[in-house]
Motif scaffolding. Structure first.
Motif, PDB file in Angstrom:
ATOM      1  N   TYR A 102     -66.192  60.294  -0.003  1.00 42.75           N
ATOM      2  CA  TYR A 102     -65.008  61.050   0.413  1.00 42.75           C
ATOM      3  C   TYR A 102     -64.489  61.875  -0.768  1.00 42.75           C
ATOM      4  O   TYR A 102     -64.362  61.362  -1.896  1.00 42.75           O
ATOM      5  CB  TYR A 102     -63.916  60.111   0.915  1.00 42.75           C
ATOM      6  CG  TYR A 102     -64.246  59.425   2.218  1.00 42.75           C
ATOM      7  CD1 TYR A 102     -64.137  60.096   3.425  1.00 42.75           C
ATOM      8  CD2 TYR A 102     -64.673  58.095   2.233  1.00 42.75           C
ATOM      9  CE1 TYR A 102     -64.455  59.470   4.624  1.00 42.75           C
ATOM     10  CE2 TYR A 102     -64.989  57.459   3.425  1.00 42.75           C
ATOM     11  CZ  TYR A 102     -64.873  58.155   4.612  1.00 42.75           C
ATOM     12  OH  TYR A 102     -65.194  57.537   5.789  1.00 42.75           O
ATOM     13  N   ASP A 103     -64.157  63.123  -0.511  1.00 47.70           N
ATOM     14  CA  ASP A 103     -63.706  64.048  -1.553  1.00 47.70           C
ATOM     15  C   ASP A 103     -62.230  64.371  -1.312  1.00 47.70           C
ATOM     16  O   ASP A 103     -61.884  65.141  -0.427  1.00 47.70           O
ATOM     17  CB  ASP A 103     -64.559  65.322  -1.523  1.00 47.70           C
ATOM     18  CG  ASP A 103     -64.203  66.270  -2.660  1.00 47.70           C
ATOM     19  OD1 ASP A 103     -63.588  65.813  -3.642  1.00 47.70           O
ATOM     20  OD2 ASP A 103     -64.521  67.473  -2.545  1.00 47.70           O
ATOM     21  N   PHE A 104     -61.353  63.732  -2.105  1.00 49.98           N
ATOM     22  CA  PHE A 104     -59.918  63.988  -2.039  1.00 49.98           C
ATOM     23  C   PHE A 104     -59.495  64.761  -3.269  1.00 49.98           C
ATOM     24  O   PHE A 104     -59.884  64.415  -4.392  1.00 49.98           O
ATOM     25  CB  PHE A 104     -59.130  62.679  -1.981  1.00 49.98           C
ATOM     26  CG  PHE A 104     -59.216  61.952  -0.660  1.00 49.98           C
ATOM     27  CD1 PHE A 104     -60.211  62.206   0.246  1.00 49.98           C
ATOM     28  CD2 PHE A 104     -58.269  60.980  -0.328  1.00 49.98           C
ATOM     29  CE1 PHE A 104     -60.294  61.536   1.456  1.00 49.98           C
ATOM     30  CE2 PHE A 104     -58.334  60.301   0.868  1.00 49.98           C
ATOM     31  CZ  PHE A 104     -59.357  60.582   1.772  1.00 49.98           C
ATOM     32  N   ARG A 197     -58.713  60.315  10.145  1.00 50.25           N
ATOM     33  CA  ARG A 197     -57.614  61.206   9.736  1.00 50.25           C
ATOM     34  C   ARG A 197     -56.772  60.441   8.714  1.00 50.25           C
ATOM     35  O   ARG A 197     -56.004  59.537   9.065  1.00 50.25           O
ATOM     36  CB  ARG A 197     -56.781  61.621  10.933  1.00 50.25           C
ATOM     37  CG  ARG A 197     -55.594  62.528  10.577  1.00 50.25           C
ATOM     38  CD  ARG A 197     -54.914  63.027  11.841  1.00 50.25           C
ATOM     39  NE  ARG A 197     -55.809  63.928  12.591  1.00 50.25           N
ATOM     40  CZ  ARG A 197     -55.610  64.241  13.862  1.00 50.25           C
ATOM     41  NH1 ARG A 197     -54.588  63.716  14.529  1.00 50.25           N
ATOM     42  NH2 ARG A 197     -56.448  65.066  14.470  1.00 50.25           N
ATOM     43  N   PHE A 198     -56.924  60.819   7.451  1.00 43.48           N
ATOM     44  CA  PHE A 198     -56.208  60.152   6.365  1.00 43.48           C
ATOM     45  C   PHE A 198     -54.876  60.853   6.114  1.00 43.48           C
ATOM     46  O   PHE A 198     -54.778  62.087   6.162  1.00 43.48           O
ATOM     47  CB  PHE A 198     -57.030  60.173   5.074  1.00 43.48           C
ATOM     48  CG  PHE A 198     -58.308  59.388   5.151  1.00 43.48           C
ATOM     49  CD1 PHE A 198     -58.293  58.007   5.116  1.00 43.48           C
ATOM     50  CD2 PHE A 198     -59.529  60.038   5.265  1.00 43.48           C
ATOM     51  CE1 PHE A 198     -59.471  57.275   5.181  1.00 43.48           C
ATOM     52  CE2 PHE A 198     -60.708  59.322   5.325  1.00 43.48           C
ATOM     53  CZ  PHE A 198     -60.683  57.932   5.292  1.00 43.48           C
ATOM     54  N   THR A 199     -53.866  60.055   5.826  1.00 42.61           N
ATOM     55  CA  THR A 199     -52.564  60.561   5.387  1.00 42.61           C
ATOM     56  C   THR A 199     -52.226  59.892   4.065  1.00 42.61           C
ATOM     57  O   THR A 199     -52.078  58.663   4.002  1.00 42.61           O
ATOM     58  CB  THR A 199     -51.463  60.276   6.415  1.00 42.61           C
ATOM     59  OG1 THR A 199     -51.802  60.880   7.666  1.00 42.61           O
ATOM     60  CG2 THR A 199     -50.131  60.826   5.938  1.00 42.61           C
ATOM     61  N   VAL A 200     -52.142  60.692   3.016  1.00 42.51           N
ATOM     62  CA  VAL A 200     -51.819  60.177   1.679  1.00 42.51           C
ATOM     63  C   VAL A 200     -50.355  60.481   1.402  1.00 42.51           C
ATOM     64  O   VAL A 200     -49.950  61.644   1.334  1.00 42.51           O
ATOM     65  CB  VAL A 200     -52.720  60.810   0.606  1.00 42.51           C
ATOM     66  CG1 VAL A 200     -52.394  60.228  -0.765  1.00 42.51           C
ATOM     67  CG2 VAL A 200     -54.196  60.592   0.946  1.00 42.51           C
ATOM     68  N   THR A 281     -67.040  62.809  10.138  1.00 45.44           N
ATOM     69  CA  THR A 281     -66.080  63.792   9.642  1.00 45.44           C
ATOM     70  C   THR A 281     -64.770  63.103   9.289  1.00 45.44           C
ATOM     71  O   THR A 281     -64.532  61.943   9.654  1.00 45.44           O
ATOM     72  CB  THR A 281     -65.817  64.885  10.696  1.00 45.44           C
ATOM     73  OG1 THR A 281     -65.374  64.249  11.913  1.00 45.44           O
ATOM     74  CG2 THR A 281     -67.072  65.699  10.972  1.00 45.44           C
ATOM     75  N   TYR A 282     -63.890  63.849   8.602  1.00 48.25           N
ATOM     76  CA  TYR A 282     -62.592  63.288   8.238  1.00 48.25           C
ATOM     77  C   TYR A 282     -61.596  64.400   7.938  1.00 48.25           C
ATOM     78  O   TYR A 282     -61.975  65.536   7.618  1.00 48.25           O
ATOM     79  CB  TYR A 282     -62.708  62.338   7.041  1.00 48.25           C
ATOM     80  CG  TYR A 282     -63.138  62.982   5.742  1.00 48.25           C
ATOM     81  CD1 TYR A 282     -62.214  63.342   4.775  1.00 48.25           C
ATOM     82  CD2 TYR A 282     -64.493  63.225   5.474  1.00 48.25           C
ATOM     83  CE1 TYR A 282     -62.607  63.919   3.579  1.00 48.25           C
ATOM     84  CE2 TYR A 282     -64.899  63.793   4.289  1.00 48.25           C
ATOM     85  CZ  TYR A 282     -63.950  64.135   3.344  1.00 48.25           C
ATOM     86  OH  TYR A 282     -64.344  64.715   2.160  1.00 48.25           O
ATOM     87  N   ASP A 283     -60.306  64.057   8.085  1.00 46.37           N
ATOM     88  CA  ASP A 283     -59.200  64.942   7.712  1.00 46.37           C
ATOM     89  C   ASP A 283     -58.428  64.281   6.575  1.00 46.37           C
ATOM     90  O   ASP A 283     -58.362  63.048   6.479  1.00 46.37           O
ATOM     91  CB  ASP A 283     -58.241  65.176   8.884  1.00 46.37           C
ATOM     92  CG  ASP A 283     -58.942  65.793  10.088  1.00 46.37           C
ATOM     93  OD1 ASP A 283     -59.998  66.418   9.901  1.00 46.37           O
ATOM     94  OD2 ASP A 283     -58.419  65.622  11.212  1.00 46.37           O
ATOM     95  N   VAL A 284     -57.803  65.104   5.745  1.00 44.79           N
ATOM     96  CA  VAL A 284     -56.930  64.610   4.670  1.00 44.79           C
ATOM     97  C   VAL A 284     -55.632  65.393   4.706  1.00 44.79           C
ATOM     98  O   VAL A 284     -55.642  66.628   4.638  1.00 44.79           O
ATOM     99  CB  VAL A 284     -57.583  64.745   3.279  1.00 44.79           C
ATOM    100  CG1 VAL A 284     -56.692  64.110   2.218  1.00 44.79           C
ATOM    101  CG2 VAL A 284     -58.957  64.100   3.251  1.00 44.79           C
TER     102      VAL A 284
END
Length: 594
Positions: A102-104, A197-200, A281-284
């Motif tokens: 994962y690329d944040f 779907r990530f929420t930081v 897939t993913y969302d940030v």
């Protein structure tokens, strides 16, 4: 002249006190706070790369953790042989921490970012299906915070937000009949979560510091049957958003079109022939939060709804203590006083007459039991455990065992028990000498080896069974060897040292002389049976602590954080009082019957 000297001395004392106060204020002004090791904050710069790590897969259904990459998840650019250094507690818990692809980037939102595309054969799909059916969850880490799914609970018209640690690998849609029971005639569908779907949650206070701190890490999993029209070069699309500059386009989502729950889910079938394509897939999303870094764990540890249960448990335990204290007071004040008066009157009326009541056995109660050495070993082990619990809870209440420092609680428990062997050996030797024992070295060795040896043997057998299941919860043999070194190289010598000093002290003197000839004990009623006494003596202490024990065991089995050490310390004190009082009561009734 005397008044002047007194005035001078009082003035000098005031001056010394003022100087001391000024010195303390000066030291306080130069004092600075510090962070415990492993829990210091990290300030990120905008655009800085953030490392997303993963712990073991866990399940409340099987209780067997597995390494994350035992399943064919995406691992492009990840060295699967490289693991984070773990402390002893983490290894014993079965933690295995790896990097993830994962690329944040701090502050940079991303939508429909392609992690990888996998083509899985029948065996790999069956492995995914098995893990989903056994309710395994993925535990990601960001800035030492575990990922969690948000859940909202409504109670008395008030909605509160809580966290559910990790996220499931997928879910099963069970087919049920009209009665609500599982329909064995229909096949259940298995869905896999392939979009996250990530929420930081971040906190940025430019007036106090330049960097940005992470205060929360949330996830919402989706099952999406991704599709694409044109041929896609997946090697070039890894880590890139869908549809960027017209490349890597997916029909299901893009930077402008987020995924939703209404889209077709990703179904996996372990009986399907041929490969199954899954696109991950993913969302940030980065979201400003008022939560401070020092309180970011409160959401994970928040159990305010259970506080009333804990207080009710303590009130219930305290009621038991008061009940037993009343019985002890009645025995000590009324019964013993009446007995002493009767004995004094009997002594005056008839010197040398036969004794009655519990006074008949006063010359036999301090006689050494048949297995005196084993009793001394058990007493020493009990003292060692009691001191270990006391110091462990003390450090936990002071905040040294933070949940942010994973494995610290178990590691501290082991080290404290090892060093408390001094008190165990000292106590065991003292009682062994009181029982007129001579082989104190043998007694000290049994104290050092009995309880740890039985525990280690059971642990070794269970570890072999877990190792047979290829679980990451199996402790490596190198760690087992380290535990043996701690036991035989530190705990056993410390127990011998304590026993040496304990045996050199004067033996404990009995308050009454022990008769040479043991007295014949008459036949006892059925309710004085040893096993009945054990049950009665154990019920009340268990009733005083069972609620808190339930919460502790639930935290262990459900992989939750337990941090209510203040409640636990109060319950421990109540347990000690209950055990002491029930011991006095049962000993008195036992002596009266004999």
């Amino acid at each position: 002249r005397g008044d002047r000297s007194m005035a001078r001395s009082s003035t000098s004392r005031r001056s010394a006190a003022m100087c001391g106060a000024v010195l303390l204020l000066g030291l306080a002004a130069t004092a600075s706070a510090f962070y415990l090791p492993g829990v210091a904050p990290h300030d990120y710069n905008p655009g800085e790369k953030m490392r997303v790590k993963v712990e073991a897969l866990t399940s409340v259904k099987t209780q067997l953790p597995y390494e994350y990459y035992i399943l064919p998840f995406c691992h492009d650019g990840v060295d699967l042989k490289a693991q984070d250094a773990l402390n002893l507690g983490e290894v014993l818990r079965g933690s295995r921490i790896y990097e993830t692809p994962y690329d944040f980037r701090m502050g940079n939102d991303a939508r429909c970012k392609i992690l990888c595309r996998g083509s899985y054969d029948k065996e790999e799909i069956q492995a995914f299906s098995l893990m989903i059916e056994e309710e395994y969850r993925v535990n990601l880490l960001l800035d030492n915070l575990p990922v969690a799914m948000s859940m909202f609970l409504e109670q008395d018209g008030v909605t509160t937000k809580g966290y559910d640690l990790g996220y499931p690998v997928g879910f099963v849609d069970e087919k049920k009949d009209k009665a609500g029971k599982k329909d064995s005639g229909k096949k259940d569908k298995v869905f896999i979560f392939n979009h996250l779907r990530f929420t930081v949650l971040i906190n940025e206070d430019k007036s106090k510091r330049a960097g940005i701190r992470v205060v929360g890490f949330e996830v919402e999993p989706f099952s999406i049957a991704h599709s694409h029209v044109n041929e896609v070069e997946w090697d070039k699309c890894i880590g890139r958003p869908s549809g960027l500059q017209g490349q890597c386009s997916l029909n299901t989502c893009s930077q402008q079109k987020p995924v939703s729950q209404n889209q077709a889910p990703m179904v996996i079938d372990g009986e399907k022939k041929g490969p199954t394509e899954i696109i991950w897939t993913y969302d940030v999303n980065f979201k400003q939060s008022p939560i401070r870094w020092s309180t970011r764990w409160d959401m994970y540890l928040d159990t305010a709804m259970d506080a009333e249960v804990h207080w009710f448990s303590i009130l219930n335990s305290f009621t038991i203590v008061l009940f037993l204290a009343g019985i002890v007071a009645m025995i000590m004040i009324r019964t013993l006083k009446r007995d002493f008066q009767r004995y004094q009157e009997q002594d005056i009326l008839d010197e040398g007459g036969e004794e009655t009541g519990w006074k008949l056995v006063h010359g036999d109660v301090f006689r050494a039991p048949k297995l005196a050495g084993w009793l001394a070993v058990c007493i020493g082990t009990g003292v060692q455990l009691a001191f270990s619990c006391c110091f462990l809870l003390l450090f936990a209440c002071l905040g040294f065992l933070s949940p942010a420092n994973r494995g610290a609680l178990m590691q501290a428990m082991l080290f404290i028990f090892v060093f408390m062997g001094v008190f165990g050996g000292f106590t065991s030797a003292r009682f062994f000498r009181m029982f007129k024992g001579n082989r104190w070295r043998s007694n000290a060795l049994w104290t050092a080896l009995l309880f740890p040896g039985v525990s280690f043997s059971i642990f070794f057998v269970l570890n072999m069974l877990i190792w047979g299941q290829k679980s990451s919860g199996a402790v490596p043999f190198g760690t087992l060897f380290a535990l043996l070194l701690m036991w035989l190289g530190i705990a056993a010598p410390l127990t011998l040292v304590g026993a040496f000093f304990g045996y050199r002290k004067q033996p404990i003197e009995n308050p009454t002389r022990v008769n040479q000839i043991p007295r014949q004990v008459p036949p006892q009623p059925w309710f004085v049976n040893t096993w009945i006494n054990l049950v009665v003596c154990g019920l009340l202490p268990f009733g005083a602590v069972f609620v808190e024990v339930f919460f502790v065991l639930s935290s262990i089995w459900l992989h939750q954080f337990y941090y209510l050490f203040g409640f636990l310390f109060l319950v421990l004190l109540i347990l000690w009082l209950t055990c002491a009082e029930i011991t006095v009561v049962m000993c008195y009734f036992q002596l009266c019957c004999e």
